[in-house]
Design a protein around this motif. Structure first.
Motif, short mmCIF file in Angstrom:
data_model
loop_
_atom_site.label_atom_id
_atom_site.label_comp_id
_atom_site.label_asym_id
_atom_site.label_seq_id
_atom_site.Cartn_x
_atom_site.Cartn_y
_atom_site.Cartn_z
N PHE A 1 0.56 6.69 -4.87
CA PHE A 1 1.02 5.30 -5.64
C PHE A 1 -0.34 4.58 -5.46
O PHE A 1 -0.94 4.28 -4.60
N PHE B 1 -1.69 0.86 -6.34
CA PHE B 1 -1.05 -0.26 -6.78
C PHE B 1 -1.84 -0.96 -7.48
O PHE B 1 -3.28 -0.88 -7.71
N ALA C 1 -3.93 -2.73 -3.05
CA ALA C 1 -3.34 -2.66 -1.82
C ALA C 1 -4.33 -2.03 -0.60
O ALA C 1 -3.60 -1.30 0.21
N LEU C 2 -5.60 -2.23 -0.57
CA LEU C 2 -6.23 -1.59 0.39
C LEU C 2 -6.12 -2.49 1.49
O LEU C 2 -5.97 -3.80 1.42
N PHE C 3 -6.40 -1.91 2.83
CA PHE C 3 -6.33 -2.68 4.03
C PHE C 3 -7.48 -3.48 4.11
O PHE C 3 -8.52 -2.87 4.46
N ASP C 4 -7.35 -4.77 4.33
CA ASP C 4 -8.54 -5.46 4.35
C ASP C 4 -9.51 -5.31 5.53
O ASP C 4 -10.77 -5.55 5.46
N PHE D 1 -7.14 6.87 6.40
CA PHE D 1 -5.99 6.33 7.19
C PHE D 1 -4.63 7.30 7.33
O PHE D 1 -4.17 7.60 8.39
N PRO D 2 -4.21 7.80 5.91
CA PRO D 2 -3.03 8.67 6.14
C PRO D 2 -3.30 9.93 6.57
O PRO D 2 -2.45 10.37 7.24
N GLU E 1 -3.28 9.46 10.35
CA GLU E 1 -2.00 8.76 11.08
C GLU E 1 -1.09 9.95 11.02
O GLU E 1 -0.13 9.93 11.76
N LYS E 2 -1.24 10.79 9.96
CA LYS E 2 -0.02 11.64 9.75
C LYS E 2 -0.42 13.36 9.97
O LYS E 2 0.22 14.18 10.09
N ARG F 1 -7.76 7.06 -2.04
CA ARG F 1 -6.67 7.11 -0.76
C ARG F 1 -5.37 7.71 -1.23
O ARG F 1 -4.60 8.40 -0.43
N ASP G 1 0.21 2.08 -11.14
CA ASP G 1 0.79 0.69 -11.35
C ASP G 1 -0.28 -0.15 -12.26
O ASP G 1 -1.09 -0.68 -11.66
N SER H 1 0.05 -8.77 -0.96
CA SER H 1 -1.02 -7.98 -1.60
C SER H 1 -0.32 -6.48 -1.46
O SER H 1 -1.24 -5.63 -1.57
N GLU H 2 0.78 -6.07 -1.42
CA GLU H 2 1.24 -4.96 -1.21
C GLU H 2 1.04 -3.99 -0.33
O GLU H 2 0.97 -2.67 -0.35
N GLN H 3 0.20 -4.39 0.71
CA GLN H 3 -0.41 -3.32 1.89
C GLN H 3 0.78 -2.79 2.50
O GLN H 3 0.73 -1.70 3.26
N ALA I 1 2.36 -0.21 0.70
CA ALA I 1 1.39 0.97 0.65
C ALA I 1 1.60 1.99 2.01
O ALA I 1 1.66 2.84 1.87
N LEU J 1 4.75 3.43 1.51
CA LEU J 1 4.64 4.69 0.71
C LEU J 1 3.89 5.75 1.23
O LEU J 1 3.87 6.96 0.69
N MET J 2 3.03 5.43 2.23
CA MET J 2 2.25 6.80 3.11
C MET J 2 3.36 7.38 3.79
O MET J 2 2.99 8.35 4.62
N LEU K 1 4.74 5.95 6.46
CA LEU K 1 4.58 5.39 7.83
C LEU K 1 5.35 4.18 8.16
O LEU K 1 5.89 3.46 7.33
N TYR L 1 3.16 -0.64 13.12
CA TYR L 1 1.62 -0.71 13.06
C TYR L 1 1.56 -2.60 12.97
O TYR L 1 0.28 -2.87 13.28
#
Lengths: 239, 194
Positions: free
Chosen positions: A82, A84, A88-91, A101-102, A105-106, A150, A162, B59-61, B64, B67-68, B70, B75
């Motif tokens: 998806f 966004f 929607a990146l992690f700051d 990251f995915p 973690e997975k 990502r 989106d 911010s839709e994190q 996200a 949707l991964m 997780l 977290y």
């Protein structure tokens, strides 16, 4: 592959989706267009299972997403990517760590394999050399590219976009669309793109769905859309 | 230090200024240490947790993460809960130690209560169960702060409206609700459990 059947959703008594139905075949890419506030992003979030419909259903390969439990939803999301609107990146993570990251973690991949895969994905989206920078240190176009990397790093079967070009200049927007097209050729994913980039997006999609006042106004090929005499579509095309 | 002043003047009226040490020690270890440390952590860390998670929501994190495939709770909530459970008793202990020495600075150095009297009487009257009471309280306050702040931040788009205004409301609510719950829970712990 993705079947949307009579999807209805309202917020505070306001009907956003009034019965949307269409089907996306395997490997096809659909463009979802329509006016702002027309329910395109809401529809996309239903497909991703982030929202529950009031009525109707979303099924993927015969499995209903809209009414499924967390376990089957999680299994479906293993196949999903998806992009966004805002990335929607992690700051708190660098571009590299965001893309990794995915996988970290997975998957059970080793660090070296993950590193190789992430660097390759960043190269594919034209972000080589930016892997150590943070989201706040890169431009809007680069954020979209990193978010795309990502989303694609797990080789998803289904990709949802989106408004991938919103907020970008025409040149960068065009480059993102080209990037989506090249990724589709490489991965053959099934995709839905919510966009306002008309007619640019028509070069990379198979079908177009036009939403208007919560209903499907037109479903057809890009040429059907361009040749339509429907006054709503004409107004949308000509501004 | 204020407790040292007030305690000394109140106790000296009854000729009991030798009990300044136990009074400061018990007040800090059983009550003021855990509660004030928790209120300070709520203001500083609770608001930060709610704001950070709230911004991740708008911010839709968080979407996200979902949707991964997780679990966002793992977290966002679990690390904050563990951090609160570790940090709050430590900060409370630090608060207690500094407070006790502050009381000695006033009572001992300024007002003439001897170090032997101050610390000796304190050691005599302050028991292990008093220290444990303070630790149990600070642990439960840690749970309250982490739980309320994470909850308010996580659901900021749902219960407090979308956008920056929603995050702002969520942060305010996290601090107010945590503070009130800490005071109410402190009353129940003191009155029922101890």
């Amino acid at each position: 592959m993705i079947k949307i059947d009579n999807l209805q959703k309202s917020f505070d008594g306001h009907d956003v989706l009034k019965g949307i139905s269409f089907e996306v075949g395997k490997g096809q890419v659909f463009a979802l267009v329509g006016g702002s506030g027309g329910g395109k992003s809401v529809l996309l979030k239903h497909v991703a299972g982030l929202m529950k419909p009031d009525r109707g259903s979303v099924t993927v390969d015969g499995t209903e997403i809209s009414g499924s439990g967390q376990k089957s939803l999680r299994a479906f999301r293993e196949r999903l990517g998806f992009l966004f609107q805002g990335g929607a990146l992690f700051d708190s993570l660098s571009v590299f760590d965001n893309v990794a990251f995915p996988l970290k973690e997975k998957s059970k991949l080793s660090r070296d394999v993950i590193r190789e895969k992430v660097l390759m994905e960043l190269e594919n989206v034209g972000l080589s050399g930016s892997e150590h920078r943070y989201p706040s240190q890169i431009s809007g176009g680069m954020v979209k590219r990193a978010a795309l990397a990502r989303a694609l790093v797990e080789d998803p079967e289904i990709m949802l976009f989106d408004e991938p070009t919103t907020g970008l200049d025409p040149v960068t927007g065009q480059s993102i669309l080209k990037l989506i097209d090249s990724c589709h050729r490489r991965l053959s994913f099934t995709g839905i793109i919510v966009t306002h980039e008309i007619p640019k997006v028509f070069a990379i999609v198979d079908h177009v769905i036009m939403l208007h006042q919560g209903l499907v106004r037109l479903e057809g090929t890009p040429s059907d859309f361009m040749e339509s005499h429907d006054p709503v579509i004409q107004a949308f095309l000509n501004g | 230090m204020v407790l040292g002043f007030q305690g000394f003047y109140s106790l000296s009226r009854f000729g009991s200024d030798a009990f300044l040490g136990p009074m400061v020690g018990l007040a800090l270890i059983k009550e003021l240490g855990p509660v004030i440390a928790a209120l300070m952590v709520t203001g500083r860390a609770g608001s930060a947790i709610a704001a950070e998670i709230g911004i991740m929501r708008i911010s839709e994190q968080i979407d996200a993460l979902e949707l991964m495939g997780l679990n966002p709770y793992r977290y966002l909530m679990v690390p904050n809960l563990i951090a609160a459970l570790i940090c709050l008793p430590l900060l409370t202990a630090l608060f207690d130690v500094v407070g006790i020495f502050g009381g000695y600075l006033i009572g001992g150095k300024l007002l003439g209560v001897g170090a032997g009297t101050y610390f000796g009487e304190m050691a005599h009257y302050v028991e292990m169960k008093d220290v444990l009471e303070g630790i149990y309280k600070s642990l439960s306050f840690g749970v309250i702060i982490a739980w309320v702040s994470c909850f308010k931040g996580y659901y900021s788009g749902i219960y407090t409206g979308f956008g920056s205004e929603g995050v702002s409301k969520a942060t305010t609510q996290a601090v107010v609700l945590s503070s009130v719950l800490i005071l109410v829970w402190d009353y129940f712990m003191t009155s029922i459990l101890f």
